[in-house]
Design a protein around this motif. Structure first.
Motif, PDB file in Angstrom:
ATOM      1  N   HIS A 153       0.698  -0.875   0.179  1.00  0.00           N
ATOM      2  CA  HIS A 153       0.089  -0.070   0.058  1.00  0.00           C
ATOM      3  C   HIS A 153       0.896   0.960   0.169  1.00  0.00           C
ATOM      4  CE1 HIS A 153      -3.932  -2.501   0.646  1.00  0.00           C
ATOM      5  NE2 HIS A 153      -2.961  -3.174   1.583  1.00  0.00           N
ATOM      6  N   ALA A 154       2.563   1.199   0.573  1.00  0.00           N
ATOM      7  CA  ALA A 154       2.592   2.469   0.467  1.00  0.00           C
ATOM      8  C   ALA A 154       4.273   2.320  -0.442  1.00  0.00           C
ATOM      9  CB  ALA A 154       3.335   2.485   1.787  1.00  0.00           C
ATOM     10  N   LEU A 155       4.377   1.056  -0.858  1.00  0.00           N
ATOM     11  CA  LEU A 155       6.193   1.320  -1.417  1.00  0.00           C
ATOM     12  C   LEU A 155       5.381   2.036  -2.476  1.00  0.00           C
ATOM     13  CD1 LEU A 155       8.150  -1.367   0.046  1.00  0.00           C
ATOM     14  CD2 LEU A 155       8.202   0.856   0.454  1.00  0.00           C
ATOM     15  N   PRO A 156       4.261   1.604  -3.496  1.00  0.00           N
ATOM     16  CA  PRO A 156       4.218   2.106  -4.881  1.00  0.00           C
ATOM     17  C   PRO A 156       3.951   3.202  -5.220  1.00  0.00           C
ATOM     18  CG  PRO A 156       2.546   0.032  -3.677  1.00  0.00           C
ATOM     19  CD  PRO A 156       3.678   0.479  -3.435  1.00  0.00           C
ATOM     20  N   ARG A 157       4.003   4.133  -4.037  1.00  0.00           N
ATOM     21  CA  ARG A 157       4.072   5.727  -4.383  1.00  0.00           C
ATOM     22  C   ARG A 157       5.508   6.134  -3.992  1.00  0.00           C
ATOM     23  NH1 ARG A 157      -0.061   8.574  -0.392  1.00  0.00           N
ATOM     24  NH2 ARG A 157      -0.931   7.165   0.601  1.00  0.00           N
ATOM     25  N   CYS A 158       6.423   5.568  -2.654  1.00  0.00           N
ATOM     26  CA  CYS A 158       7.335   5.989  -2.262  1.00  0.00           C
ATOM     27  C   CYS A 158       8.089   6.225  -3.699  1.00  0.00           C
ATOM     28  CB  CYS A 158       8.120   4.603  -1.319  1.00  0.00           C
ATOM     29  SG  CYS A 158       9.074   4.931  -0.581  1.00  0.00           S
ATOM     30  N   LYS A 159       8.994   7.897  -2.696  1.00  0.00           N
ATOM     31  CA  LYS A 159       9.737   8.829  -3.812  1.00  0.00           C
ATOM     32  C   LYS A 159      11.141   8.112  -3.545  1.00  0.00           C
ATOM     33  CE  LYS A 159       9.544  13.412  -2.546  1.00  0.00           C
ATOM     34  NZ  LYS A 159       9.343  15.139  -2.590  1.00  0.00           N
ATOM     35  N   ARG A 160      11.279   8.273  -1.859  1.00  0.00           N
ATOM     36  CA  ARG A 160      12.618   7.975  -0.801  1.00  0.00           C
ATOM     37  C   ARG A 160      12.180   6.663   0.248  1.00  0.00           C
ATOM     38  NH1 ARG A 160      15.160  12.309   3.000  1.00  0.00           N
ATOM     39  NH2 ARG A 160      17.365  11.756   3.311  1.00  0.00           N
ATOM     40  N   PHE A 161      12.925   5.721   0.469  1.00  0.00           N
ATOM     41  CA  PHE A 161      13.202   5.394   1.017  1.00  0.00           C
ATOM     42  C   PHE A 161      14.607   4.736   2.105  1.00  0.00           C
ATOM     43  CE2 PHE A 161      12.248  -0.189   1.171  1.00  0.00           C
ATOM     44  CZ  PHE A 161      11.561   0.243   2.285  1.00  0.00           C
ATOM     45  N   ILE A 162      14.240   4.537   3.006  1.00  0.00           N
ATOM     46  CA  ILE A 162      15.660   4.713   4.739  1.00  0.00           C
ATOM     47  C   ILE A 162      14.938   3.060   4.780  1.00  0.00           C
ATOM     48  CG2 ILE A 162      16.777   5.724   5.599  1.00  0.00           C
ATOM     49  CD1 ILE A 162      15.539   8.750   4.712  1.00  0.00           C
ATOM     50  N   VAL A 163      16.620   2.096   4.415  1.00  0.00           N
ATOM     51  CA  VAL A 163      15.863   1.173   5.688  1.00  0.00           C
ATOM     52  C   VAL A 163      17.243   1.100   6.520  1.00  0.00           C
ATOM     53  CG1 VAL A 163      13.909   0.096   4.828  1.00  0.00           C
ATOM     54  CG2 VAL A 163      16.370  -0.320   3.388  1.00  0.00           C
ATOM     55  N   ASN A 164      17.601   0.740   7.872  1.00  0.00           N
ATOM     56  CA  ASN A 164      18.592   0.404   8.156  1.00  0.00           C
ATOM     57  C   ASN A 164      19.446  -0.620   7.887  1.00  0.00           C
ATOM     58  OD1 ASN A 164      16.928  -0.667   9.822  1.00  0.00           O
ATOM     59  ND2 ASN A 164      18.008  -0.267  11.728  1.00  0.00           N
ATOM     60  N   HIS A 165      20.590  -1.614   8.475  1.00  0.00           N
ATOM     61  CA  HIS A 165      20.913  -2.460   8.314  1.00  0.00           C
ATOM     62  C   HIS A 165      20.094  -3.617   8.856  1.00  0.00           C
ATOM     63  CE1 HIS A 165      24.060  -5.504   7.197  1.00  0.00           C
ATOM     64  NE2 HIS A 165      24.092  -5.605   8.514  1.00  0.00           N
ATOM     65  N   SER A 166      20.073  -3.368  10.232  1.00  0.00           N
ATOM     66  CA  SER A 166      19.484  -4.596  10.553  1.00  0.00           C
ATOM     67  C   SER A 166      17.787  -4.588   9.529  1.00  0.00           C
ATOM     68  CB  SER A 166      18.650  -4.281  11.845  1.00  0.00           C
ATOM     69  OG  SER A 166      19.307  -3.799  12.895  1.00  0.00           O
ATOM     70  N   CYS A 167      16.834  -3.700   9.592  1.00  0.00           N
ATOM     71  CA  CYS A 167      15.863  -4.266   8.915  1.00  0.00           C
ATOM     72  C   CYS A 167      16.157  -4.870   7.325  1.00  0.00           C
ATOM     73  CB  CYS A 167      14.782  -3.215   8.507  1.00  0.00           C
ATOM     74  SG  CYS A 167      13.081  -3.552   7.839  1.00  0.00           S
ATOM     75  N   CYS A 168      17.367  -4.174   6.693  1.00  0.00           N
ATOM     76  CA  CYS A 168      17.579  -4.913   5.487  1.00  0.00           C
ATOM     77  C   CYS A 168      17.746  -6.919   5.945  1.00  0.00           C
ATOM     78  CB  CYS A 168      18.724  -4.381   5.307  1.00  0.00           C
ATOM     79  SG  CYS A 168      17.968  -2.485   4.524  1.00  0.00           S
ATOM     80  N   ARG A 169      18.945  -6.635   6.699  1.00  0.00           N
ATOM     81  CA  ARG A 169      19.271  -7.945   6.784  1.00  0.00           C
ATOM     82  C   ARG A 169      17.345  -8.700   7.286  1.00  0.00           C
ATOM     83  NH1 ARG A 169      23.340  -9.825  11.281  1.00  0.00           N
ATOM     84  NH2 ARG A 169      23.119 -12.172  11.192  1.00  0.00           N
ATOM     85  N   PHE A 170      17.192  -8.473   7.900  1.00  0.00           N
ATOM     86  CA  PHE A 170      15.556  -9.189   7.814  1.00  0.00           C
ATOM     87  C   PHE A 170      14.983  -9.514   7.050  1.00  0.00           C
ATOM     88  CE2 PHE A 170      11.175  -9.089   9.164  1.00  0.00           C
ATOM     89  CZ  PHE A 170      10.549  -9.916   9.280  1.00  0.00           C
ATOM     90  N   MET A 171      14.899  -8.312   5.629  1.00  0.00           N
ATOM     91  CA  MET A 171      13.843  -8.820   4.679  1.00  0.00           C
ATOM     92  C   MET A 171      14.539  -9.574   3.614  1.00  0.00           C
ATOM     93  SD  MET A 171      11.750  -4.984   3.767  1.00  0.00           S
ATOM     94  CE  MET A 171      13.991  -3.955   4.007  1.00  0.00           C
ATOM     95  N   THR A 172      15.586  -9.365   4.092  1.00  0.00           N
ATOM     96  CA  THR A 172      16.859 -10.178   3.140  1.00  0.00           C
ATOM     97  C   THR A 172      16.710 -12.436   3.350  1.00  0.00           C
ATOM     98  OG1 THR A 172      18.053  -9.094   2.452  1.00  0.00           O
ATOM     99  CG2 THR A 172      19.556 -11.428   2.460  1.00  0.00           C
ATOM    100  N   GLN A 173      16.512 -12.309   5.252  1.00  0.00           N
ATOM    101  CA  GLN A 173      16.110 -13.159   5.413  1.00  0.00           C
ATOM    102  C   GLN A 173      14.605 -14.046   5.352  1.00  0.00           C
ATOM    103  OE1 GLN A 173      17.025 -13.295   9.013  1.00  0.00           O
ATOM    104  NE2 GLN A 173      19.321 -13.137   9.441  1.00  0.00           N
TER     105      GLN A 173
END
Length: 512
Positions: A153-173
């Motif tokens: 619902h949000a990322l389709p109209r997101c123009k700037r996206f910031i994610v820290n390393h911990s969240c990146c690791r979770f999404m990768t897993q």
């Protein structure tokens, strides 16, 4: 009396403020403080009323309560009155910047749905940060539901996206794929960029990556800005993807080739690759001469207008002696072609503990400056040197002294703005001879350039307090020396030179 009071309230001037003006006021209020909207889920301890009977130390029972917290100025405005509430809820950009943080003890989807409904179709700025690298098993489902709600619902109209390393690791897993059709700017530590699909991405900032460029799912040819954090492991990645970034205008990356084990066995081009679009370059190096030589051996930047060089080896955990180049050797011809039109140069000398030769190579600065005839702005900052030596920056200041009898002409004759910052200096009481030389070089340089060249502005920063030196001197004499320098500089105003001197705040000296 009640009717009169209501009538006076209805006639109050604040009720006649136009809605357009309220929108402007509310926007200034919301964007000037704790913004973006911070949405977090966490838990807190609530003391119990009964002490444990079997506990001799008298500890109390505690109950964990999960809750959703919101830090947002728009929420403050909602509670004033119905009129303000209707105005605030009708300004979608006030709700378009959302930060999600915490432990995900609860599902944030309902709260996110409310925020997204207020933002309308306005482009979004979203930041996700997890408190810990590993999410507690009890909170995994909440995190998955919240992030999947965002992806739908949000990322389709997101123009700037910031994610820290911990969240990146979770999404990768969890192998969460991110489709961002409207994304323009991405700041991430995602190890696998193949999980990100962003067709119009133009600004990228990364800190960790373990993939080759051929599996990145966004076009490198659209990148305008690329920033890589101070991680020398990614240097080989930069060398591979730069030739593919045909529209790149700004680059910030480490180029510490000296003694870098990660560069061994790399395949480098035989001749410099031209990147004609690049205008702004910010690099971190270890060895002044060798790293610049290596960089311009592989790349030619004919339209470079701004160059910032940071010399530091504070991140070196092991001393690796650099390969010493012959002192008489020249920089590559690509270097001279790249800096001939340079207008702004910034030199920052940070902690130098291991590679002492990197300081010796600063003696090459006269040759470097000679290759920059179009330079109009020069900034030099000496900060945090473990053993500060004045003759290091003398290598920069002495060549800037202009003599009318010189047959070689002035170095950087178009220089109009010069900024010099000293965060570390020798003790003038221990070495009084250095005080006279220091003042002479600075005043001679300033006077000669004000008289014979276009220098119009001079900024001088210096330590704001005296520290105890190695010989236990409680007064190094720095303050008095700079007071004399300020008086001498102000006297040069007759040549049209604008001088600004200031003491550096303690915060700027904390690393020294």
């Amino acid at each position: 009396m009640e009717r009169i009071r209501l009538r006076e309230a209805a006639l109050s001037p604040i009720r006649r403020v136009p809605v357009g003006l309220w929108r402007k006021i509310f926007s200034l209020f919301c964007f000037s403080g704790e913004y973006p909207i911070s949405l977090y889920s966490s838990e807190r301890d609530i003391p119990g009323t009964d002490a444990e009977p079997d506990n001799a130390q008298g500890y109390y029972n505690y109950k964990k309560e999960s809750y959703i917290g919101v830090n947002a100025r728009p929420y403050t405005l909602l509670s004033v009155c119905a009129h303000w509430r209707s105005i605030v809820t009708g300004i979608p950009n006030l709700w378009s910047s959302i930060r999600i943080a915490g432990h995900f003890t609860l599902d944030l989807s309902p709260a996110l749905d409310y925020l997204l409904s207020k933002s309308g179709n306005f482009p979004l700025i979203i930041q996700i940060s997890l408190t810990y690298v590993n999410i507690h098993p009890n909170n995994r489902d909440n995190a998955l539901q919240s992030i999947k709600f965002l992806t739908d619902h949000a990322l389709p109209r997101c123009k700037r996206f910031i994610v820290n390393h911990s969240c990146c690791r979770f999404m990768t897993q969890e192998r969460i794929h991110l489709s961002l059709p409207a994304l323009e700017s991405l700041e991430t530590g995602i190890p696998h960029l193949s999980l990100v699909e962003a067709p119009i991405l133009s600004h990228l900032k990364i800190s960790h990556i373990h993939e080759s460029p051929n599996i990145i799912r966004f076009p490198l040819t659209r990148l305008v800005s690329l920033e890589i954090t101070n991680n020398i492991v990614l240097q080989s990645l930069v060398l591979r993807i730069l030739p593919l970034c045909s529209a790149l205008q700004s680059l910030s990356a480490p180029f510490r080739f000296a003694g870098n084990l990660h560069m061994k066995g790399g395949v480098f081009p035989d001749s410099p690759k031209e990147i004609s679009s690049l205008q702004n370059l910010q690099i971190q190096i270890t060895d002044f001469r060798q790293d610049l030589t290596f960089l311009f051996k592989y790349f030619e930047l004919p339209n470079l207008s701004s160059l910032e060089i940071e010399v530091s080896d504070s991140s070196s955990s092991v001393f690796i002696p650099p390969v010493t180049l012959a002192r008489g050797s020249d920089f590559p011809t690509a270097f001279y072609r790249s800096v001939s039109g340079l207008r702004k140069l910034t030199l920052r000398f940070q902690d130098i503990r291991y590679h002492e030769s990197s300081l010796d190579h600063i003696a090459d600065l006269p040759g470097v400056l000679t290759a920059m005839p179009s330079l109009t702005s020069l900034e030099a900052r000496q900060q945090g040197l473990s053993n500060p030596q004045l003759n290091r920056l003398d290598a920069l200041l002495i060549p800037l002294i202009v003599s009318p009898d010189s047959t070689m002409g002035a170095i950087v004759p178009k220089l109009s703005t010069l900024s010099i910052s000293y965060n570390a200096l020798l003790c003038f009481n221990c070495k009084p001879s250095s005080e006279a030389a220091f003042k002479y070089v600075l005043l001679s340089m300033a006077e000669s350039r004000a008289r014979y060249t276009k220098l119009a502005e001079l900024h001088l920063d210096y330590p704001g307090f005296d520290t105890i030196c190695e010989c236990n001197c409680h007064d190094s004499g720095i303050s008095s020396v700079f007071e004399e320098l300020e008086e001498g500089m102000k006297a040069l105003g007759k040549y049209g030179l604008a001088f600004a001197g200031r003491k550096l705040p303690i915060s700027a000296l904390s690393s020294c």
